[in-house]
Design an enzyme around this catalytic site. Structure first.
Site, PDB file in Angstrom:
ATOM      1  N   GLU A 250       0.877  -1.175   0.000  1.00  0.00           N
ATOM      2  CA  GLU A 250       0.000   0.000   0.000  1.00  0.00           C
ATOM      3  C   GLU A 250       0.906   1.214   0.000  1.00  0.00           C
ATOM      4  O   GLU A 250       1.723   1.376   0.916  1.00  0.00           O
ATOM      5  CB  GLU A 250      -0.903   0.007   1.237  1.00  0.00           C
ATOM      6  CG  GLU A 250      -2.014  -1.014   1.200  1.00  0.00           C
ATOM      7  CD  GLU A 250      -2.985  -0.822   0.044  1.00  0.00           C
ATOM      8  OE1 GLU A 250      -3.018   0.261  -0.565  1.00  0.00           O
ATOM      9  OE2 GLU A 250      -3.688  -1.797  -0.271  1.00  0.00           O
ATOM     10  N   CYS A 284      -2.056   9.014   2.952  1.00  0.00           N
ATOM     11  CA  CYS A 284      -1.969   8.518   1.575  1.00  0.00           C
ATOM     12  C   CYS A 284      -3.242   8.893   0.813  1.00  0.00           C
ATOM     13  O   CYS A 284      -3.219   8.987  -0.409  1.00  0.00           O
ATOM     14  CB  CYS A 284      -1.765   7.015   1.573  1.00  0.00           C
ATOM     15  SG  CYS A 284      -2.916   6.181   2.648  1.00  0.00           S
TER      16      CYS A 284
HETATM   17  P1  NDP Z   1       8.743   4.830   3.755  1.00  0.00           P
HETATM   18  O1  NDP Z   1       8.563   3.996   2.552  1.00  0.00           O
HETATM   19  O2  NDP Z   1       9.954   5.642   3.871  1.00  0.00           O
HETATM   20  O3  NDP Z   1       8.716   3.924   5.064  1.00  0.00           O
HETATM   21  C1  NDP Z   1       7.701   2.988   5.329  1.00  0.00           C
HETATM   22  C2  NDP Z   1       8.286   1.865   6.164  1.00  0.00           C
HETATM   23  O4  NDP Z   1       9.239   1.142   5.389  1.00  0.00           O
HETATM   24  C3  NDP Z   1       9.055   2.367   7.400  1.00  0.00           C
HETATM   25  O5  NDP Z   1       8.883   1.442   8.442  1.00  0.00           O
HETATM   26  C4  NDP Z   1      10.493   2.377   6.892  1.00  0.00           C
HETATM   27  O6  NDP Z   1      11.450   2.337   7.920  1.00  0.00           O
HETATM   28  C5  NDP Z   1      10.496   1.112   6.065  1.00  0.00           C
HETATM   29  N1  NDP Z   1      11.554   1.028   5.071  1.00  0.00           N
HETATM   30  C6  NDP Z   1      12.259   2.037   4.510  1.00  0.00           C
HETATM   31  N2  NDP Z   1      13.145   1.528   3.611  1.00  0.00           N
HETATM   32  C7  NDP Z   1      12.990   0.186   3.605  1.00  0.00           C
HETATM   33  C8  NDP Z   1      13.604  -0.894   2.891  1.00  0.00           C
HETATM   34  N3  NDP Z   1      14.546  -0.683   1.977  1.00  0.00           N
HETATM   35  N4  NDP Z   1      13.193  -2.151   3.133  1.00  0.00           N
HETATM   36  C9  NDP Z   1      12.220  -2.395   4.034  1.00  0.00           C
HETATM   37  N5  NDP Z   1      11.611  -1.416   4.762  1.00  0.00           N
HETATM   38  C10 NDP Z   1      11.973  -0.137   4.535  1.00  0.00           C
HETATM   39  O7  NDP Z   1       7.419   5.693   3.908  1.00  0.00           O
HETATM   40  P2  NDP Z   1       7.062   6.684   5.087  1.00  0.00           P
HETATM   41  O8  NDP Z   1       7.247   6.102   6.429  1.00  0.00           O
HETATM   42  O9  NDP Z   1       7.737   7.948   4.777  1.00  0.00           O
HETATM   43  O10 NDP Z   1       5.479   6.783   4.916  1.00  0.00           O
HETATM   44  C11 NDP Z   1       4.888   7.674   4.099  1.00  0.00           C
HETATM   45  C12 NDP Z   1       4.437   7.001   2.828  1.00  0.00           C
HETATM   46  O11 NDP Z   1       3.519   5.955   3.090  1.00  0.00           O
HETATM   47  C13 NDP Z   1       3.708   7.947   1.909  1.00  0.00           C
HETATM   48  O12 NDP Z   1       4.218   7.847   0.616  1.00  0.00           O
HETATM   49  C14 NDP Z   1       2.258   7.492   1.959  1.00  0.00           C
HETATM   50  O13 NDP Z   1       1.515   7.772   0.834  1.00  0.00           O
HETATM   51  C15 NDP Z   1       2.403   6.045   2.229  1.00  0.00           C
HETATM   52  N6  NDP Z   1       1.228   5.526   2.897  1.00  0.00           N
HETATM   53  C16 NDP Z   1       0.374   4.728   2.194  1.00  0.00           C
HETATM   54  C17 NDP Z   1      -0.777   4.241   2.748  1.00  0.00           C
HETATM   55  C18 NDP Z   1      -1.670   3.335   1.975  1.00  0.00           C
HETATM   56  O14 NDP Z   1      -2.373   2.552   2.605  1.00  0.00           O
HETATM   57  N7  NDP Z   1      -1.673   3.365   0.649  1.00  0.00           N
HETATM   58  C19 NDP Z   1      -1.156   4.570   4.124  1.00  0.00           C
HETATM   59  C20 NDP Z   1      -0.191   5.389   4.788  1.00  0.00           C
HETATM   60  C21 NDP Z   1       0.960   5.836   4.178  1.00  0.00           C
HETATM   61  P3  NDP Z   1      12.042   3.700   8.529  1.00  0.00           P
HETATM   62  O15 NDP Z   1      10.913   4.447   9.120  1.00  0.00           O
HETATM   63  O16 NDP Z   1      12.978   3.206   9.550  1.00  0.00           O
HETATM   64  O17 NDP Z   1      12.679   4.429   7.389  1.00  0.00           O
END
Ligand code: NDP
Length: 483
Positions: A250, A284
């Site tokens: 998502e 999102c």
């Molecule tokens: P990120 O993709 O940066 O992070 C999401 C999660 O993934 C965090 O726990 C992050 O860890 C982890 N992560 C980062 N890099 C990796 C990797 N290479 N491998 C595995 N895990 C990884 O997104 P954000 O936290 O900045 O969230 C915002 C985004 O989420 C927005 O783009 C938003 O649109 C989307 N979103 C989508 C939703 C939906 O249901 N469609 C709902 C809510 C948000 P860490 O925090 O430690 O970097």
């Protein structure tokens, strides 16, 4: 010194093998440190996955209605602890208290609903081609699940993943976003209090590269469920595809609301305000494009700007605050950069566009709610996800152009129209390229018992929530029996 929080592995709270920790800071008041959390690494992930593997045979053999009973208890405890969970969440990531109460309430409702799936994991029985042959399909757990979650819905989104995974008989390792470990620690504590057996649910905090990557690459993991940015989703997708794991993603959105010339303009303004500035635009499903019919564009934009100027910024724990801070300084810088990009592209800044620094905002990552007009559909501010309190008004000549502009994006999560015309509403519901379509409603705000998810760059794999979640967290087995 700030309180120390640990990982939860095999039913025990324990420190990371790295010996390191990181701090979690209140974005409304950056001098407040909420706690120190484990800076975990691959060794911790391996240990958590080993615990999940050991717990799996007994958990999957537990009758699904019994698994559901533990989860009903989780829902009851969440309800009892709702206020303190919401307050911790506001302090941790900034959104206002009414929204964090809503976040916890969503987890409560979803958990009650999904715990009931323990009695509804339906298969099929069908007549066989052969005489005396009995033919059926049953739903089985997939195995070990890695859940990776973002910071904007710090309890609701983990609940969308954990509760269906657990009721279906899987064991889980969860990694929360680095900005919101406290809410997930709180949620896992509730699961522990409810009596979830050791190893069934494990928590490892730390960065995406040190914890998230090994969680997606580990050979014993069968399914990865991710919510976050589209860039990270693409990395996870290619890793899962290489290693033959099931996965769902998502991701982001660039959601639009169309305001037609026959719309109730006051209703439309409120819908845009909630969609664009709720959760400080960090949803999102946020509405970041407002596509307005030229006949009402001037009047509507004036109403929208006037209403935006009434929004009160400040600490989300104060009851009169409408808009809290951005989650951290780097998110504030990103939003400000997009405002410069929009200005350079020729969009007209109508309000906002600066750091908010008044007396209620001076210690946090606050940004003024911002509206641009004269935005062209191909400008970067109309195409890229900003994830902050910025709305772009795009003027169109008629419904056909409005629909084309709404669909002209690499994303496809949520899309809305404000109109009193049944003809436009019906056509829009059928033709909007989005997973969720809203008529006379904000782009955000969803029910937990119907599917959540999008198309194109917004989602990949199964929908979350509702009965679709139980389908994703099970694998179907077809069984034939002859006498
Ligand atoms: P990120 O993709 O940066 O992070 C999401 C999660 O993934 C965090 O726990 C992050 O860890 C982890 N992560 C980062 N890099 C990796 C990797 N290479 N491998 C595995 N895990 C990884 O997104 P954000 O936290 O900045 O969230 C915002 C985004 O989420 C927005 O783009 C938003 O649109 C989307 N979103 C989508 C939703 C939906 O249901 N469609 C709902 C809510 C948000 P860490 O925090 O430690 O970097």
């Amino acid at each position: 010194m700030a309180k120390l929080f640990k990982n939860y592995i095999n039913g025990k709270w324990k420190a990371s093998a790295s010996g390191g920790t990181f701090e979690n800071v209140n974005p409304a008041n950056q001098s407040e440190v909420l706690g120190r959390f484990q800076k975990s690494n691959k060794k911790d992930v391996n240990e958590a996955i080993a615990a999940a593997e050991e717990a799996l045979p007994q958990w999957r053999a537990t009758p699904a209605p019994k698994r559901g009973e533990i989860l009903f208890k989780v829902a009851e405890l969440l309800l009892q602890q709702k206020e303190s969970l919401a307050q911790d969440m506001t302090r941790e990531m900034g959104k206002i208290i009414s929204e964090t109460r809503g976040d916890v309430q969503e987890a409560i409702d979803l958990t009650y609903y999904t715990a009931g799936e323990g009695r509804r994991l339906l298969g099929e029985t069908v007549p066989s081609e052969l005489k005396n042959k009995f033919c059926m399909s049953v739903r089985m757990p997939v195995g070990i699940v890695s859940a990776i979650t973002p910071w904007n819905f710090p309890i609701a989104i983990p609940s969308w993943k954990l509760v269906p995974a657990l009721v279906c008989g899987n064991t889980v390792v969860i990694k929360p976003a680095t900005d919101t470990p406290l809410s997930v620690v709180n949620f896992v504590k509730v699961c522990e209090q409810a009596g979830l057996p050791p190893g069934v649910l494990n928590l490892v905090t730390g960065s995406g590269s040190d914890v998230g990557t090994p969680m997606t690459e580990h050979e014993k993991v069968n399914l990865v469920s991710f919510t976050g940015s589209t860039d990270t989703g693409a990395v996870i997708a290619s890793s899962c595809a290489r290693n033959m794991k099931q996965y769902s993603l998502e991701m982001g959105g660039k959601n639009a609301i169309i305001v037609m010339d026959d719309a109730d303009l006051e209703l439309a303004v409120e819908g845009v305000i909630f969609g664009a500035f709720g959760t400080t635009g960090q949803r999102c499903t946020a509405c970041s494009r407002v596509i307005v019919h030229k006949k009402i564009a001037k009047k509507f934009t004036e109403m929208l700007v006037a209403r935006t100027k009434t929004l009160k910024l400040g600490d989300g724990l104060k009851p009169k605050t409408d808009v809290g801070p951005l989650v951290n300084e780097s998110q504030r810088t990103k939003v400000d950069n997009y405002v410069q990009i929009g200005t350079n592209e020729g969009a007209k800044l109508l309000t906002g566009g600066k750091y908010a620094t008044g007396k209620d905002c001076k210690n946090g990552s606050f940004y003024q709610p911002t509206i641009f007009a004269d935005v062209a559909p191909k400008m970067r501010i109309a195409q890229e996800e900003i994830f902050g309190p910025v709305a772009s008004v795009i003027r169109v000549k008629d419904y056909d152009e409005a629909l084309a502009v709404a669909n002209d994006t690499e994303f496809g999560l949520s899309s809305g129209i404000c109109t009193t015309s049944l003809k436009y509403a019906s056509h829009f519901k059928a033709n909007a390229e989005a997973g969720m379509v809203m008529v006379n409603l904000p782009t955000a705000g969803v029910d937990y018992h119907v599917p959540f998810g999008g198309r194109k760059g917004s989602s990949y794999g199964s929908r979350e929530q509702g009965r679709y979640a139980a389908e994703f967290y099970t694998t179907v087995k077809t069984a034939y029996t002859a006498p």
